[in-house]
Design an enzyme around this catalytic site. Structure first.
Site, PDB file in Angstrom:
ATOM      1  N   ARG A 161      13.404   5.414 -14.833  1.00  0.00           N
ATOM      2  CA  ARG A 161      12.345   5.401 -13.805  1.00  0.00           C
ATOM      3  C   ARG A 161      12.096   3.958 -13.368  1.00  0.00           C
ATOM      4  O   ARG A 161      11.831   3.097 -14.200  1.00  0.00           O
ATOM      5  CB  ARG A 161      11.069   6.028 -14.385  1.00  0.00           C
ATOM      6  CG  ARG A 161       9.885   5.889 -13.477  1.00  0.00           C
ATOM      7  CD  ARG A 161       8.638   6.616 -13.980  1.00  0.00           C
ATOM      8  NE  ARG A 161       7.582   6.347 -13.039  1.00  0.00           N
ATOM      9  CZ  ARG A 161       6.482   5.635 -13.285  1.00  0.00           C
ATOM     10  NH1 ARG A 161       6.244   5.164 -14.498  1.00  0.00           N
ATOM     11  NH2 ARG A 161       5.603   5.406 -12.327  1.00  0.00           N
TER      12      ARG A 161
ATOM     13  N   HIS B  18       4.389   1.038  -6.758  1.00  0.00           N
ATOM     14  CA  HIS B  18       3.866   0.602  -8.061  1.00  0.00           C
ATOM     15  C   HIS B  18       3.127  -0.719  -7.819  1.00  0.00           C
ATOM     16  O   HIS B  18       3.482  -1.762  -8.370  1.00  0.00           O
ATOM     17  CB  HIS B  18       5.008   0.465  -9.073  1.00  0.00           C
ATOM     18  CG  HIS B  18       4.572   0.521 -10.512  1.00  0.00           C
ATOM     19  ND1 HIS B  18       5.059   1.455 -11.398  1.00  0.00           N
ATOM     20  CD2 HIS B  18       3.708  -0.234 -11.217  1.00  0.00           C
ATOM     21  CE1 HIS B  18       4.517   1.256 -12.600  1.00  0.00           C
ATOM     22  NE2 HIS B  18       3.692   0.229 -12.512  1.00  0.00           N
TER      23      HIS B  18
ATOM     24  N   GLU C  69      -0.140   5.500 -10.763  1.00  0.00           N
ATOM     25  CA  GLU C  69      -1.488   5.175 -11.212  1.00  0.00           C
ATOM     26  C   GLU C  69      -2.398   4.694 -10.085  1.00  0.00           C
ATOM     27  O   GLU C  69      -2.864   3.534 -10.074  1.00  0.00           O
ATOM     28  CB  GLU C  69      -1.444   4.128 -12.328  1.00  0.00           C
ATOM     29  CG  GLU C  69      -0.630   4.564 -13.526  1.00  0.00           C
ATOM     30  CD  GLU C  69      -0.807   3.664 -14.749  1.00  0.00           C
ATOM     31  OE1 GLU C  69      -1.448   2.606 -14.609  1.00  0.00           O
ATOM     32  OE2 GLU C  69      -0.334   4.020 -15.827  1.00  0.00           O
TER      33      GLU C  69
ATOM     34  N   ASN D 119       0.979   9.321 -17.300  1.00  0.00           N
ATOM     35  CA  ASN D 119       1.076   8.102 -18.120  1.00  0.00           C
ATOM     36  C   ASN D 119      -0.054   8.130 -19.125  1.00  0.00           C
ATOM     37  O   ASN D 119      -1.220   8.266 -18.734  1.00  0.00           O
ATOM     38  CB  ASN D 119       0.920   6.839 -17.257  1.00  0.00           C
ATOM     39  CG  ASN D 119       2.072   6.646 -16.287  1.00  0.00           C
ATOM     40  OD1 ASN D 119       3.048   7.402 -16.298  1.00  0.00           O
ATOM     41  ND2 ASN D 119       1.963   5.640 -15.446  1.00  0.00           N
TER      42      ASN D 119
ATOM     43  N   TYR E 217      -1.798   6.109 -22.452  1.00  0.00           N
ATOM     44  CA  TYR E 217      -1.866   4.960 -23.362  1.00  0.00           C
ATOM     45  C   TYR E 217      -2.989   5.081 -24.387  1.00  0.00           C
ATOM     46  O   TYR E 217      -2.845   4.658 -25.519  1.00  0.00           O
ATOM     47  CB  TYR E 217      -2.032   3.657 -22.567  1.00  0.00           C
ATOM     48  CG  TYR E 217      -0.751   3.300 -21.840  1.00  0.00           C
ATOM     49  CD1 TYR E 217       0.284   2.665 -22.519  1.00  0.00           C
ATOM     50  CD2 TYR E 217      -0.555   3.638 -20.509  1.00  0.00           C
ATOM     51  CE1 TYR E 217       1.471   2.348 -21.881  1.00  0.00           C
ATOM     52  CE2 TYR E 217       0.637   3.330 -19.861  1.00  0.00           C
ATOM     53  CZ  TYR E 217       1.641   2.688 -20.554  1.00  0.00           C
ATOM     54  OH  TYR E 217       2.819   2.399 -19.926  1.00  0.00           O
TER      55      TYR E 217
ATOM     56  N   GLU F  22       5.103   7.474 -18.546  1.00  0.00           N
ATOM     57  CA  GLU F  22       4.910   6.225 -19.300  1.00  0.00           C
ATOM     58  C   GLU F  22       4.164   6.511 -20.591  1.00  0.00           C
ATOM     59  O   GLU F  22       3.206   7.293 -20.595  1.00  0.00           O
ATOM     60  CB  GLU F  22       4.075   5.194 -18.514  1.00  0.00           C
ATOM     61  CG  GLU F  22       4.783   4.536 -17.374  1.00  0.00           C
ATOM     62  CD  GLU F  22       3.920   3.478 -16.677  1.00  0.00           C
ATOM     63  OE1 GLU F  22       3.064   2.855 -17.332  1.00  0.00           O
ATOM     64  OE2 GLU F  22       4.117   3.310 -15.461  1.00  0.00           O
TER      65      GLU F  22
HETATM   66  C1  FCB Z   1       0.532   1.055 -16.808  1.00  0.00           C
HETATM   67  C2  FCB Z   1       1.351   0.551 -15.637  1.00  0.00           C
HETATM   68  C3  FCB Z   1       2.569  -0.205 -16.053  1.00  0.00           C
HETATM   69  C4  FCB Z   1       2.348  -1.061 -17.272  1.00  0.00           C
HETATM   70  C5  FCB Z   1       1.702  -0.261 -18.375  1.00  0.00           C
HETATM   71  C6  FCB Z   1       1.467  -1.020 -19.642  1.00  0.00           C
HETATM   72  O1  FCB Z   1      -0.812   1.130 -16.439  1.00  0.00           O
HETATM   73  O2  FCB Z   1       1.762   1.606 -14.822  1.00  0.00           O
HETATM   74  O3  FCB Z   1       3.002  -0.952 -14.951  1.00  0.00           O
HETATM   75  O4  FCB Z   1       1.633  -2.172 -16.942  1.00  0.00           O
HETATM   76  O5  FCB Z   1       0.486   0.260 -17.932  1.00  0.00           O
END
Ligand code: FCB
Length: 441
Positions: A77, A121, A166, A292, A294, A347
């Site tokens: 990607r 992006h 995002e 995504n 985290y 992600e």
């Molecule tokens: C996300 C972004 C990516 C990277 C990661 C850690 O928010 O999409 O570009 O910075 O975090």
């Protein structure tokens, strides 16, 4: 820890983005983007670095694709830098810019790696920002024209096209918190930007669909479930508001045709201005949803706040490591949105203070643990009935982490920014082994 087993045809990949790895910001006719401008503004990037070289991927893409092939990846990607292919974001196309992406796609194809493209992006052409950027409704139409041109050239060659990455970050980190380009701090502006991002998503999908491209069409959203710190009504309301401001703010318009009610009420006069027919455009049918993940959102209304439990610690970004949040999120959206398309995890990964050891290796056992746990959590969501088709680890290479510059390392491949030497970290070796086991079934 034992590895979970995924379906044989599950897609295994890694993700990157244009500004974070390409460098070569001033060559072959690329126009400046808002991130070039932001980096040049003193104090915006913590280590004073910029995107001018980073991983020099623009010149080293062959070597990088060879690394991916060595890892046995099914998919890659990446994003297209709009100002590389259309320097101003309107007007002339830049053939040299398109040639770079065409060469990259050729190289991936030759190695049997499926390209998954993101159109935006975060690197808006500066010339469009000079005309008001995403706050200007005109930008929506420029974006759809850009999408159509990418569709015409690559729409039958790439596996998927995501409109935005995002959009929450584009809108709110960029226009409310002021941490990202273009760096404003106005909530009404951020809300209008987010509405235009959604509209541009819908218009781009509509246009690409009309072209009959074979690529799967979708959007990539950063999402998290929101947990209340206690059972108090105030914490629970806070958690609902947090969910609506972050995940629901984009999911509800796309899949339910309206903004989430509590968030809208709280925004009051600062709410976005919506025109007739906008939600119809926004709600285009999608082939996939990119998620995504985290961290989760943790909501406490106490003073001082009750801190996140952080039982598994934090990453180098300070983010709580909470794999179960991935299961909770996926199960929740699967329940709340009845017409969800298949999901790709576009992600997931962690920053770690990695360094080359005296034996020449990079021993990032924390990242291996992180990945194993999150893949376990992902499998739990699949076992609970969520339709998930692929996983893209963030990121292939150490890269430019936005306002943190080069100070945070997210790659499974270490990059020495002085020499451009790539070194596979232990997590890259682990991922290769993991993928090969999955293929054997
Ligand atoms: C996300 C972004 C990516 C990277 C990661 C850690 O928010 O999409 O570009 O910075 O975090």
């Amino acid at each position: 820890m034992t590895n979970p087993t995924f379906p044989r045809d599950f897609i295994w990949g890694t993700a990157t983005s244009s500004f974070q790895i390409e460098g070569a910001t001033d060559v072959d006719g690329r126009g400046p983007s808002i991130w070039d401008t932001f980096c040049a503004t003193p104090g915006k990037i913590s280590d004073g670095s910029d995107g001018s070289v980073v991983c020099d991927h623009y010149h080293r893409y062959k070597e990088d694709v060879a690394l991916m092939a060595g890892l046995g990846l099914d998919a890659y990607r990446f994003s297209i830098a709009w100002s590389r292919v259309q320097p101003k974001g309107f007007g002339d196309w830049n053939e040299a810019g398109f040639a770079f992406y065409e060469n990259l796609i050729n190289e991936l194809e030759a190695k049997g790696i499926k390209p998954h493209v993101t159109l935006y992006h975060w690197d808006l052409p500066q010339a469009l920002q000079d005309r008001g950027g995403w706050a200007n409704r005109e930008t929506v139409h420029h974006f759809a024209a850009y999408a159509a041109e990418v569709g015409r050239r690559f729409g039958n060659r790439v596996a998927s096209i995501a409109t935005h990455n995002e959009p929450w970050c584009t809108a709110y980190l960029g226009n409310f918190h002021g941490r990202f380009a273009p760096g404003f701090t106005d909530v009404a502006l951020a809300n209008q930007v987010s509405h235009h991002l959604l509209l541009s998503h819908g218009l781009a999908v509509k246009t690409l669909r009309g072209q009959g491209v074979t690529a799967q069409l979708g959007i990539v959203l950063n999402q998290s479930d929101a947990d209340a710190a206690t059972d108090s009504a105030a914490d629970k309301r806070q958690a609902q508001l947090e969910y609506e401001n972050f995940t629901g703010w984009f999911m509800d318009p796309i899949f339910k045709g309206h903004y989430p009610p509590l968030a809208l009420e709280v925004y009051g006069d600062a709410a976005p201005k919506v025109q007739d027919g906008d939600f119809e455009i926004i709600g285009q049918k999608l082939d996939f949803l990119g998620v995504n993940y985290y961290f989760r959102a943790w909501c406490s209304t106490d003073t001082p706040k009750i801190p996140e439990p952080c039982e598994l610690g934090r990453t180098d970004m300070g983010w709580e490591i909470y794999p179960k949040g991935l299961t909770d999120l996926l199960v929740r959206i699967n329940r709340e949105y009845t017409d969800l398309p298949p999901i790709l995890i576009t992600e997931n990964g962690m920053a770690n203070p990695d360094r080359i050891d005296s034996d020449g290796g990079v021993h990032d056992k924390e990242r291996i643990d992180f990945l194993q746990r999150h893949l376990g959590a992902l499998k739990d969501a699949m076992d609970a009935g969520v339709d998930i088709r692929g996983y893209f680890e963030w990121s292939l290479l150490d890269n430019f982490e936005w306002d943190s510059g080069l100070s945070k390392r997210f790659g499974i491949v270490h990059v020495d920014y002085q020499t451009q030497k790539r070194t596979l970290k232990d997590s890259a070796h682990w991922y290769r082994e993991f993928i090969s086991q999955q293929k054997k079934g």
